[in-house]
Design a protein around this motif. Structure first.
Motif, PDB file in Angstrom:
ATOM      1  N   ASN A   1       0.816  -1.221   0.000  1.00 48.58           N
ATOM      2  CA  ASN A   1       0.000   0.000   0.000  1.00 48.58           C
ATOM      3  C   ASN A   1       0.847   1.267   0.000  1.00 48.58           C
ATOM      4  O   ASN A   1       0.409   2.282  -0.554  1.00 48.58           O
ATOM      5  N   ALA A   2       2.034   1.216   0.600  1.00 52.20           N
ATOM      6  CA  ALA A   2       2.839   2.439   0.697  1.00 52.20           C
ATOM      7  C   ALA A   2       3.069   3.012  -0.698  1.00 52.20           C
ATOM      8  O   ALA A   2       3.447   2.308  -1.624  1.00 52.20           O
ATOM      9  N   GLY A   3       2.805   4.296  -0.838  1.00 50.54           N
ATOM     10  CA  GLY A   3       2.946   4.935  -2.152  1.00 50.54           C
ATOM     11  C   GLY A   3       2.877   6.431  -1.974  1.00 50.54           C
ATOM     12  O   GLY A   3       2.558   6.919  -0.888  1.00 50.54           O
ATOM     13  N   ASN A   4       3.142   7.163  -3.020  1.00 45.79           N
ATOM     14  CA  ASN A   4       3.254   8.611  -2.826  1.00 45.79           C
ATOM     15  C   ASN A   4       2.838   9.481  -4.003  1.00 45.79           C
ATOM     16  O   ASN A   4       3.625  10.270  -4.492  1.00 45.79           O
ATOM     17  N   ALA A   5       1.615   9.415  -4.428  1.00 47.94           N
ATOM     18  CA  ALA A   5       1.192  10.441  -5.400  1.00 47.94           C
ATOM     19  C   ALA A   5       0.795  11.659  -4.608  1.00 47.94           C
ATOM     20  O   ALA A   5       1.435  12.693  -4.639  1.00 47.94           O
ATOM     21  N   GLY A   6      -0.250  11.489  -3.862  1.00 51.08           N
ATOM     22  CA  GLY A   6      -0.782  12.371  -2.873  1.00 51.08           C
ATOM     23  C   GLY A   6      -0.621  13.851  -3.094  1.00 51.08           C
ATOM     24  O   GLY A   6      -0.958  14.384  -4.130  1.00 51.08           O
ATOM     25  N   ALA A   7      -0.128  14.474  -2.055  1.00 52.51           N
ATOM     26  CA  ALA A   7      -0.064  15.933  -2.040  1.00 52.51           C
ATOM     27  C   ALA A   7       0.720  16.458  -3.232  1.00 52.51           C
ATOM     28  O   ALA A   7       0.352  17.455  -3.849  1.00 52.51           O
ATOM     29  N   GLU A   8       1.782  15.741  -3.588  1.00 56.92           N
ATOM     30  CA  GLU A   8       2.571  16.216  -4.728  1.00 56.92           C
ATOM     31  C   GLU A   8       1.708  16.234  -5.974  1.00 56.92           C
ATOM     32  O   GLU A   8       1.773  17.124  -6.800  1.00 56.92           O
ATOM     33  N   GLY A   9       0.875  15.192  -6.093  1.00 57.40           N
ATOM     34  CA  GLY A   9       0.051  15.074  -7.282  1.00 57.40           C
ATOM     35  C   GLY A   9      -0.927  16.217  -7.446  1.00 57.40           C
ATOM     36  O   GLY A   9      -1.240  16.629  -8.547  1.00 57.40           O
ATOM     37  N   TRP A  10      -1.418  16.730  -6.318  1.00 63.68           N
ATOM     38  CA  TRP A  10      -2.420  17.782  -6.393  1.00 63.68           C
ATOM     39  C   TRP A  10      -1.825  19.162  -6.182  1.00 63.68           C
ATOM     40  O   TRP A  10      -2.499  20.159  -6.266  1.00 63.68           O
ATOM     41  N   GLY A  11      -0.561  19.192  -5.835  1.00 63.84           N
ATOM     42  CA  GLY A  11       0.046  20.489  -5.561  1.00 63.84           C
ATOM     43  C   GLY A  11       1.166  20.804  -6.526  1.00 63.84           C
ATOM     44  O   GLY A  11       1.048  20.618  -7.732  1.00 63.84           O
ATOM     45  N   SER A  12       2.266  21.227  -5.972  1.00 64.07           N
ATOM     46  CA  SER A  12       3.334  21.759  -6.817  1.00 64.07           C
ATOM     47  C   SER A  12       3.995  20.686  -7.674  1.00 64.07           C
ATOM     48  O   SER A  12       4.637  21.001  -8.666  1.00 64.07           O
ATOM     49  N   GLY A  13       3.869  19.421  -7.282  1.00 64.47           N
ATOM     50  CA  GLY A  13       4.553  18.368  -8.033  1.00 64.47           C
ATOM     51  C   GLY A  13       3.892  18.037  -9.358  1.00 64.47           C
ATOM     52  O   GLY A  13       4.439  17.316 -10.184  1.00 64.47           O
ATOM     53  N   ARG A  14       2.655  18.514  -9.574  1.00 63.31           N
ATOM     54  CA  ARG A  14       1.958  18.211 -10.822  1.00 63.31           C
ATOM     55  C   ARG A  14       2.612  19.049 -11.914  1.00 63.31           C
ATOM     56  O   ARG A  14       2.458  20.267 -11.952  1.00 63.31           O
ATOM     57  N   ALA A  15       3.365  18.398 -12.772  1.00 57.91           N
ATOM     58  CA  ALA A  15       4.132  19.143 -13.769  1.00 57.91           C
ATOM     59  C   ALA A  15       4.167  18.355 -15.072  1.00 57.91           C
ATOM     60  O   ALA A  15       4.153  17.124 -15.061  1.00 57.91           O
ATOM     61  N   ARG A  16       4.217  19.072 -16.156  1.00 53.94           N
ATOM     62  CA  ARG A  16       4.310  18.393 -17.445  1.00 53.94           C
ATOM     63  C   ARG A  16       5.621  17.610 -17.513  1.00 53.94           C
ATOM     64  O   ARG A  16       6.659  18.073 -17.050  1.00 53.94           O
ATOM     65  N   PHE A  17       5.555  16.441 -18.136  1.00 56.30           N
ATOM     66  CA  PHE A  17       6.704  15.539 -18.175  1.00 56.30           C
ATOM     67  C   PHE A  17       7.950  16.254 -18.710  1.00 56.30           C
ATOM     68  O   PHE A  17       9.048  16.097 -18.179  1.00 56.30           O
ATOM     69  N   VAL A  18       7.759  17.058 -19.754  1.00 52.71           N
ATOM     70  CA  VAL A  18       8.930  17.724 -20.352  1.00 52.71           C
ATOM     71  C   VAL A  18       9.577  18.724 -19.406  1.00 52.71           C
ATOM     72  O   VAL A  18      10.728  19.118 -19.617  1.00 52.71           O
ATOM     73  N   GLU A  19       8.859  19.114 -18.387  1.00 58.45           N
ATOM     74  CA  GLU A  19       9.423  20.074 -17.427  1.00 58.45           C
ATOM     75  C   GLU A  19      10.129  19.377 -16.267  1.00 58.45           C
ATOM     76  O   GLU A  19      10.703  20.037 -15.403  1.00 58.45           O
ATOM     77  N   THR A  20      10.034  18.044 -16.209  1.00 58.33           N
ATOM     78  CA  THR A  20      10.612  17.323 -15.072  1.00 58.33           C
ATOM     79  C   THR A  20      11.990  16.778 -15.415  1.00 58.33           C
ATOM     80  O   THR A  20      12.392  16.724 -16.584  1.00 58.33           O
ATOM     81  N   GLU A  21      12.710  16.386 -14.365  1.00 53.27           N
ATOM     82  CA  GLU A  21      14.065  15.843 -14.489  1.00 53.27           C
ATOM     83  C   GLU A  21      14.044  14.399 -13.979  1.00 53.27           C
ATOM     84  O   GLU A  21      13.171  14.046 -13.181  1.00 53.27           O
TER      85      GLU A  21
END
Ligand code: NAP
Length: 261
Positions: A91-111
């Motif tokens: 069950n441990a996993g981590n979309a969460g807050a990042e997914g709905w907040g600042s971590g939601r980013a277009r793939f081309v903008e990520t590293e």
């Protein structure tokens, strides 16, 4: 025939079991009679949940380790405190807050460094735990693994590419493992969740009238977010003897968000 599920002989390891969906699963399995090993990286919260379960008359212990640490997972599973695991709930996993907040980013903008934390916990964490418990399940000729994945891995979630990939990878991993281990009395399935109200997504619900929140909820046929207690009934069934002919599948628990297979 009434469906009575008795897991009183089972030891169930729930990773990330101290809050949210994991906590709901820990309570659901305890109610079905299982002994629950409540894993988390937070000792305080894992101890608290295990204590609550014992207060209610259940059998529960806390096991504090990081699922992304291969050696630590192996040590914890071999440890007498955890003992032989009959049912592993990844069950441990981590979309969460990042997914709905600042971590939601277009793939081309990520590293690549941005991808790593999603792959580590959502994919390597599942690999580490499965690798640790399977030898004993194989030698005992019985076992269950249930992995909590996501609609993101089934349909793709824009802005959450690495998470979507990690969850799809975990589902693929468990399908392959189901084929490898079915002959030993082991079943391995996935539960794919829609948007759930948990501490990880709490930020989303503080502004229930936000257009994006409203838009998201409108995609759910059942017009509410999921609750942690929505997941345990299916998980308990998949862990039961009655489900011995069900393996390698992914079951959505998502309020009708999507119907794709
Ligand atoms: P949550 O509220 O963040 O709970 C997850 C728990 O796992 C937390 O106690 C967390 O501790 C712990 N954890 C984090 N990293 C860990 C590690 N490396 N080793 C052991 N434990 C660790 O999350 P949730 O919303 O209940 O989600 C549970 C699962 O459902 C995840 O796999 C998630 O991807 C999946 N899911 C959730 C949703 C949703 O809408 N919530 C939707 C689809 C799928 P910390 O809080 O200290 O990090």
């Amino acid at each position: 025939m009434p469906l009575e599920i008795d897991l009183s002989g089972c030891r169930v390891l729930v990773t990330g079991g101290s809050q949210g969906i994991g906590r709901g699963l820990a309570f659901g399995f305890a109610e079905a009679g299982a002994e629950v090993v409540v894993n988390d990286i937070s000792a305080e919260r894992a101890d608290a949940v295990a204590g609550e379960l014992r207060e209610r008359g259940g059998r529960a212990v806390a096991a504090v380790f990081d699922v992304t640490d291969y050696a630590a997972v192996g040590r914890a599973v071999a440890d007498a405190g955890a003992g032989a695991v009959d049912v592993l709930i990844n069950n441990a996993g981590n979309a969460g807050a990042e997914g709905w907040g600042s971590g939601r980013a277009r793939f081309v903008e990520t590293e690549p460094t941005d991808w790593e934390r999603y792959l580590q916990i959502n994919l390597y964490g599942v690999m580490n735990c499965a690798h640790a418990v399977l030898p004993s399940m194989i030698s005992r000729g019985w076992g269950r693994i249930i992995t909590i994945v996501s609609d993101a891995g089934r349909t793709g979630d824009p802005g959450m590419a690495a998470y979507s990939a990690a969850k799809a990878g975990a589902a693929g991993l468990t399908r392959a493992l189901a084929i490898e281990t079915g002959r030993y009395g082991i079943t391995i399935n996935n539960i794919a969740l829609g948007t759930m109200r948990t501490p990880a997504t709490e930020g989303m619900w503080t502004d229930i009238d936000h257009p994006r929140v409203k838009q998201t909820l409108q995609r759910y046929v059942v017009r509410r977010p999921g609750k942690p207690e929505d997941v345990a009934p299916l998980a308990v069934f998949l862990a039961s003897q009655q489900a011995e002919w069900i393996t390698g599948q992914t079951y959505p628990v998502n309020g009708g968000f999507s119907f794709a297979l």
